[in-house]
Design an enzyme around this catalytic site. Structure first.
Site, PDB file in Angstrom:
ATOM      1  N   GLU A 188      -8.160 -24.439  22.804  1.00 45.56           N
ATOM      2  CA  GLU A 188      -7.901 -22.993  22.908  1.00 45.56           C
ATOM      3  C   GLU A 188      -6.432 -22.507  22.924  1.00 45.56           C
ATOM      4  O   GLU A 188      -5.741 -23.237  23.931  1.00 45.56           O
ATOM      5  CB  GLU A 188      -8.837 -22.543  24.265  1.00 45.56           C
ATOM      6  CG  GLU A 188     -10.207 -22.505  23.740  1.00 45.56           C
ATOM      7  CD  GLU A 188     -10.567 -21.744  22.671  1.00 45.56           C
ATOM      8  OE1 GLU A 188      -9.814 -20.589  22.346  1.00 45.56           O
ATOM      9  OE2 GLU A 188     -11.637 -21.735  22.023  1.00 45.56           O
ATOM     10  N   LYS A 207      -5.356 -34.162  32.492  1.00 42.01           N
ATOM     11  CA  LYS A 207      -4.017 -33.973  32.989  1.00 42.01           C
ATOM     12  C   LYS A 207      -3.694 -32.366  32.822  1.00 42.01           C
ATOM     13  O   LYS A 207      -3.654 -31.736  31.896  1.00 42.01           O
ATOM     14  CB  LYS A 207      -3.516 -34.479  31.460  1.00 42.01           C
ATOM     15  CG  LYS A 207      -2.150 -35.047  31.889  1.00 42.01           C
ATOM     16  CD  LYS A 207      -1.024 -34.250  32.206  1.00 42.01           C
ATOM     17  CE  LYS A 207      -0.605 -33.259  31.083  1.00 42.01           C
ATOM     18  NZ  LYS A 207       0.127 -32.107  31.585  1.00 42.01           N
ATOM     19  N   GLU A 225       3.261 -15.025  20.161  1.00 41.00           N
ATOM     20  CA  GLU A 225       2.872 -14.764  21.514  1.00 41.00           C
ATOM     21  C   GLU A 225       4.127 -14.796  22.638  1.00 41.00           C
ATOM     22  O   GLU A 225       5.017 -15.811  22.335  1.00 41.00           O
ATOM     23  CB  GLU A 225       1.987 -15.728  22.036  1.00 41.00           C
ATOM     24  CG  GLU A 225       1.390 -15.727  23.458  1.00 41.00           C
ATOM     25  CD  GLU A 225       0.533 -16.726  23.839  1.00 41.00           C
ATOM     26  OE1 GLU A 225       0.887 -18.076  23.762  1.00 41.00           O
ATOM     27  OE2 GLU A 225      -0.449 -16.356  24.324  1.00 41.00           O
ATOM     28  N   VAL A 233       1.889 -26.901  21.122  1.00 44.53           N
ATOM     29  CA  VAL A 233       1.346 -28.099  21.317  1.00 44.53           C
ATOM     30  C   VAL A 233      -0.169 -28.489  21.241  1.00 44.53           C
ATOM     31  O   VAL A 233      -0.643 -29.461  20.740  1.00 44.53           O
ATOM     32  CB  VAL A 233       1.455 -28.348  23.020  1.00 44.53           C
ATOM     33  CG1 VAL A 233       0.763 -29.467  23.563  1.00 44.53           C
ATOM     34  CG2 VAL A 233       2.732 -27.954  23.680  1.00 44.53           C
ATOM     35  N   GLY A 234      -1.162 -27.354  21.135  1.00 44.22           N
ATOM     36  CA  GLY A 234      -2.291 -27.597  20.636  1.00 44.22           C
ATOM     37  C   GLY A 234      -2.390 -28.097  19.230  1.00 44.22           C
ATOM     38  O   GLY A 234      -3.260 -28.901  18.841  1.00 44.22           O
ATOM     39  N   CYS A 237      -3.857 -15.530  27.766  1.00 42.42           N
ATOM     40  CA  CYS A 237      -4.233 -15.679  26.403  1.00 42.42           C
ATOM     41  C   CYS A 237      -4.877 -14.355  25.860  1.00 42.42           C
ATOM     42  O   CYS A 237      -4.698 -14.023  24.731  1.00 42.42           O
ATOM     43  CB  CYS A 237      -4.839 -16.858  26.115  1.00 42.42           C
ATOM     44  SG  CYS A 237      -6.515 -16.859  27.085  1.00 42.42           S
ATOM     45  N   GLY A 272      -3.870 -24.304  25.927  1.00 42.02           N
ATOM     46  CA  GLY A 272      -2.310 -24.215  26.063  1.00 42.02           C
ATOM     47  C   GLY A 272      -1.789 -23.536  24.688  1.00 42.02           C
ATOM     48  O   GLY A 272      -2.463 -22.799  24.389  1.00 42.02           O
ATOM     49  N   SER A 273      -0.623 -23.892  24.695  1.00 44.28           N
ATOM     50  CA  SER A 273       0.268 -23.015  23.466  1.00 44.28           C
ATOM     51  C   SER A 273      -0.312 -23.692  22.259  1.00 44.28           C
ATOM     52  O   SER A 273      -0.804 -24.635  21.927  1.00 44.28           O
ATOM     53  CB  SER A 273       1.687 -23.349  23.672  1.00 44.28           C
ATOM     54  OG  SER A 273       1.931 -24.526  23.509  1.00 44.28           O
TER      55      SER A 273
END
Ligand code: NAD
Length: 459
Positions: free
Chosen positions: A231, A160, A357, A213-214, A265, A209-210
């Site tokens: 990650e 996805k 970030e 969401v992670g 990142c 991802g962020s």
């Protein structure tokens, strides 16, 4: 579950250029796709190591043959400067070649029994369906460094990708589907709803991802009891010692702040100058950022192209509001989502730029009294991905290696840059679970079984 809407990706350098518009399947169809991948997996595994190796090699060859087309697509869809896009595509092919050797590696060990006769064996087996959820900023490399080891180990894969990079993911999926048996690799376009469906049905989940969401992905996968790695974000520091070659360090750090508009990142967002390094670093870094080529990502000389979206551009520009700006600020070299590489100083310790970030070409210049102080500032971040240390002295390097809390430390090199054959990952809010890349990835996509073989009769 979150509702889906169609995916629309736009060219960040020219937002009137719609790169892809595609309906999304929704959560139920996404879950069905995982079931079809589960049905295809056993034959992929029992087809043997040579077949898996040949398929992964064929993927590498196709990527090499289509390198210019793929690079141009990354330029257009995610605004990656052409020189970086070409480097990413070359690395992507190398990743597939590297993991194409993995099916032939040993999958276990033989041990003596503690008592009596027989054999004890360990053997790594694939989990089943690997659910991969990826961001837009490395639209070919990240999905490849997840999919290649997962497939090499005998899993099937459902990907996805990020909506912003759907055309890149679809093109790579076409290449993979030509090389692999039907159902072994499937790409589901979509957003959160499809991502949640993959997390709730796959047998192992790898997310990049962020951090926000992670964290949700990790919670959902952990609640199901399946292996998960995530990650996530970074707020990386560059430490500059007074004995460093300041001009060279400034060039490395400028590229780490503003290369690909800071959308990595591993980008540098805090520059910590120790003692007498502060004044020359301020001057050299300001100059290096002012000179860094900003503009059309299709120009091979460009290092800093547009931000991925208008929202991202506005967020970067809002971050420097009210701070002393040494270089940068709003800029509009075209009608795309551009901003200028920005360096600010005198940033209060609780400012957003030092806590969260930003994901754009902006950094804070911070003074430190000595190396220990610089290490304390570095470690005070909620994230822990990578630190670069710029020095001519071994003592500073050794001190850094012992005391920095980040997953990766790069000496006299930009904080950006990845070696795909070594483990990659960080600490704290940057990473969760086992490392990606290198041989570590093969461990994540398999689980160990222990076999006891005892004789029918003792002799
Ligand atoms: P994002 O978190 O917005 O999205 C990542 C992926 O998660 C996308 O595919 C998205 O559709 C999906 N998603 C969104 N909501 C979901 C949900 N509820 N359940 C499951 N999936 C969901 O990140 P992004 O904007 O695509 O990428 C930028 C971020 O990625 C930055 O924070 C960057 O630091 C991070 N990143 C980290 C690494 C690393 O290796 N540490 C590498 C590249 C990018």
């Amino acid at each position: 579950m979150t509702e889906s809407s169609p995916v629309v990706s736009r060219n960040p350098a020219d937002p009137s250029d719609v790169v892809m518009r595609i309906p999304t399947p929704g959560a139920f169809a996404a879950a069905d796709t995982v079931e079809r991948a589960r049905a295809a997996q056993p034959d992929w595994l029992t087809g043997g190591a040579a077949a898996r190796s040949a398929a992964l090699t064929a993927v590498a060859e196709s990527i090499e043959a289509l390198a210019e087309e793929l690079s141009a697509l990354a330029v257009r869809e995610v605004g990656k400067p052409l020189t970086e896009a070409r480097a990413e595509v070359a690395r992507t092919a190398a990743i597939w070649r590297y993991y194409a050797q993995a099916p032939f590696e040993s999958t276990g060990a033989v041990h003596e029994t503690a008592q009596g006769q027989g054999l004890l064996l360990t053997r790594c087996r694939p989990h089943g369906v690997a659910g991969l959820i990826t961001p837009w900023n490395f639209p070919f490399a990240i999905l490849s460094w997840k999919a290649a080891p997962a497939l090499a180990a005998g899993n099937s894969v459902v990907l996805k990708p990020a909506p912003e990079a759907t055309a890149c993911a679809r093109r790579l999926a076409e290449i993979l589907q030509r090389a692999l048996p039907s159902g072994v690799f499937t790409m589901i376009p979509g957003g959160a709803a499809e991502g949640e469906a993959v997390v709730s049905t796959a047998d192992v989940v790898s997310f990049t991802g962020s951090t926000e969401v992670g964290d949700a992905v990790v919670s959902a996968a952990t609640a199901r009891g399946i292996p998960v790695q995530a990650e996530m974000g970074g707020l990386n520091a560059a430490i500059v010692l007074p004995d460093a070659d300041i001009g060279r360090a400034a060039a490395h750090i400028a590229s780490a702040i503003a290369g690909y508009a800071g959308q990595k990142c591993t980008a540098t967002s805090r520059v910590i100058a120790v003692g007498a390094a502060l004044d020359p670093m301020r001057e050299a870094l300001t100059e290096a950022l002012r000179a860094l080529p900003v503009g059309d990502p299709a120009d091979p000389a460009t290092m800093c192209g547009p931000l991925i979206s208008e929202h991202a551009r506005d967020q970067v520009e809002g971050t420097s509001y009210g701070l002393p700006v040494l270089v940068g600020g709003p800029a509009a070299p075209g009608h795309g989502w551009y901003t200028s590489p920005t360096l600010v100083e005198k940033v209060p310790p609780d400012h957003r730029l030092l806590r969260k970030e930003v994901f754009g070409p902006i950094a804070a210049l911070l003074p430190a009294d000595d190396l220990s102080h610089a290490v304390r500032i570095t470690n005070s971040s909620p994230y822990g991905l990578v630190t670069s240390v710029h020095t001519a002295g071994l003592d500073a390097v050794l001190h850094g290696l012992d005391h920095l809390g980040t997953g990766m430390i790069r000496v006299n090199a930009p904080s950006t840059g990845v070696d795909f054959h070594l483990p990659f990952g960080g600490t704290k809010a940057s990473s969760h679970g086992p490392r990606e890349q290198g041989r570590a990835a093969l461990g994540f996509y398999t689980t160990s079984r222990t076999y006891t073989l005892a004789p029918d009769k003792t002799t």
